[in-house]
Design a protein around this motif. Structure first.
Motif, PDB file in Angstrom:
ATOM      1  N   CYS A  16       0.825  -1.216   0.000  1.00 19.24           N
ATOM      2  CA  CYS A  16       0.000   0.000   0.000  1.00 19.24           C
ATOM      3  C   CYS A  16       0.857   1.263   0.000  1.00 19.24           C
ATOM      4  CB  CYS A  16      -0.965  -0.003   1.179  1.00 19.24           C
ATOM      5  SG  CYS A  16      -2.323  -1.186   0.974  1.00 19.24           S
ATOM      6  N   TRP A  20       0.899   4.145  -2.819  1.00 23.99           N
ATOM      7  CA  TRP A  20       0.701   5.552  -2.443  1.00 23.99           C
ATOM      8  C   TRP A  20       1.812   6.410  -3.034  1.00 23.99           C
ATOM      9  CZ3 TRP A  20       3.614   8.962   0.511  1.00 23.99           C
ATOM     10  CH2 TRP A  20       2.965  10.129   0.915  1.00 23.99           C
ATOM     11  N   CYS A  50     -12.857  -5.284   3.655  1.00 24.55           N
ATOM     12  CA  CYS A  50     -13.409  -5.777   4.906  1.00 24.55           C
ATOM     13  C   CYS A  50     -13.297  -7.301   4.950  1.00 24.55           C
ATOM     14  CB  CYS A  50     -14.874  -5.355   5.020  1.00 24.55           C
ATOM     15  SG  CYS A  50     -15.708  -6.024   6.480  1.00 24.55           S
ATOM     16  N   ARG A  56     -14.658  -2.899  -0.343  1.00 20.62           N
ATOM     17  CA  ARG A  56     -13.453  -2.072  -0.290  1.00 20.62           C
ATOM     18  C   ARG A  56     -13.574  -1.069   0.853  1.00 20.62           C
ATOM     19  NH1 ARG A  56     -10.707   1.357  -5.202  1.00 20.62           N
ATOM     20  NH2 ARG A  56      -8.961   2.089  -3.953  1.00 20.62           N
ATOM     21  N   LEU A  57     -12.501  -0.897   1.616  1.00 16.99           N
ATOM     22  CA  LEU A  57     -12.511   0.038   2.741  1.00 16.99           C
ATOM     23  C   LEU A  57     -12.050   1.414   2.296  1.00 16.99           C
ATOM     24  CD1 LEU A  57     -10.918  -2.237   5.483  1.00 16.99           C
ATOM     25  CD2 LEU A  57     -13.338  -1.715   5.141  1.00 16.99           C
ATOM     26  N   ARG A  58     -12.777   2.419   2.745  1.00 12.50           N
ATOM     27  CA  ARG A  58     -12.434   3.828   2.511  1.00 12.50           C
ATOM     28  C   ARG A  58     -12.530   4.541   3.849  1.00 12.50           C
ATOM     29  NH1 ARG A  58     -15.212   2.032  -1.840  1.00 12.50           N
ATOM     30  NH2 ARG A  58     -14.454   2.558  -3.903  1.00 12.50           N
ATOM     31  N   ALA A  59     -11.785   5.616   4.002  1.00 12.54           N
ATOM     32  CA  ALA A  59     -11.801   6.353   5.265  1.00 12.54           C
ATOM     33  C   ALA A  59     -13.210   6.785   5.647  1.00 12.54           C
ATOM     34  CB  ALA A  59     -10.879   7.567   5.177  1.00 12.54           C
ATOM     35  N   SER A  60     -14.025   7.118   4.659  1.00 10.16           N
ATOM     36  CA  SER A  60     -15.383   7.597   4.948  1.00 10.16           C
ATOM     37  C   SER A  60     -16.326   6.489   5.415  1.00 10.16           C
ATOM     38  CB  SER A  60     -15.969   8.285   3.710  1.00 10.16           C
ATOM     39  OG  SER A  60     -16.079   7.366   2.643  1.00 10.16           O
ATOM     40  N   THR A  61     -15.922   5.228   5.277  1.00  9.78           N
ATOM     41  CA  THR A  61     -16.801   4.132   5.668  1.00  9.78           C
ATOM     42  C   THR A  61     -16.291   3.351   6.875  1.00  9.78           C
ATOM     43  OG1 THR A  61     -15.750   2.547   4.168  1.00  9.78           O
ATOM     44  CG2 THR A  61     -17.584   3.842   3.280  1.00  9.78           C
ATOM     45  N   VAL A  62     -15.254   3.874   7.520  1.00  6.59           N
ATOM     46  CA  VAL A  62     -14.638   3.173   8.653  1.00  6.59           C
ATOM     47  C   VAL A  62     -14.683   4.061   9.885  1.00  6.59           C
ATOM     48  CG1 VAL A  62     -12.452   2.239   9.530  1.00  6.59           C
ATOM     49  CG2 VAL A  62     -13.111   1.844   7.162  1.00  6.59           C
ATOM     50  N   SER A  63     -14.990   3.451  11.033  1.00  7.83           N
ATOM     51  CA  SER A  63     -14.858   4.170  12.300  1.00  7.83           C
ATOM     52  C   SER A  63     -13.894   3.383  13.182  1.00  7.83           C
ATOM     53  CB  SER A  63     -16.218   4.341  12.997  1.00  7.83           C
ATOM     54  OG  SER A  63     -16.759   3.084  13.331  1.00  7.83           O
ATOM     55  N   ILE A  64     -13.175   4.103  14.007  1.00  3.03           N
ATOM     56  CA  ILE A  64     -12.246   3.473  14.960  1.00  3.03           C
ATOM     57  C   ILE A  64     -12.793   3.758  16.336  1.00  3.03           C
ATOM     58  CG2 ILE A  64      -9.889   3.452  15.806  1.00  3.03           C
ATOM     59  CD1 ILE A  64      -9.049   4.404  12.976  1.00  3.03           C
TER      60      ILE A  64
END
Length: 69
Positions: A16, A20, A50, A56-64
């Protein structure tokens, strides 16, 4: 030299980060390296997905969140 399990587990991070760098720091003469999947002999772009649903994971679809444990 042989990678340990810990070293092999670090592969997704390295892949990754290479992607980048290639995307955000393009060289005028073209990429110095390419990622190639030996199984199908095609270049690829690494993606995070996931482990539950495969999306596919994106920052807008993930919470920590705190683990609560």
């Amino acid at each position: 030299y042989h990678l340990t399990d810990k070293g092999r587990a670090f592969f997704p991070v390295v892949a990754c980060m290479i992607d980048w760098g290639l995307r955000w720091f393009r060289a005028p003469e073209g990429p110095a390296i390419v990622l190639c999947h030996r199984e199908c002999d095609h270049t690829f772009t690494p993606v995070l997905a996931c482990s539950h649903c495969g999306e596919r994971l994106r920052a807008s679809t993930v919470s920590i969140e705190p683990s609560g444990g």
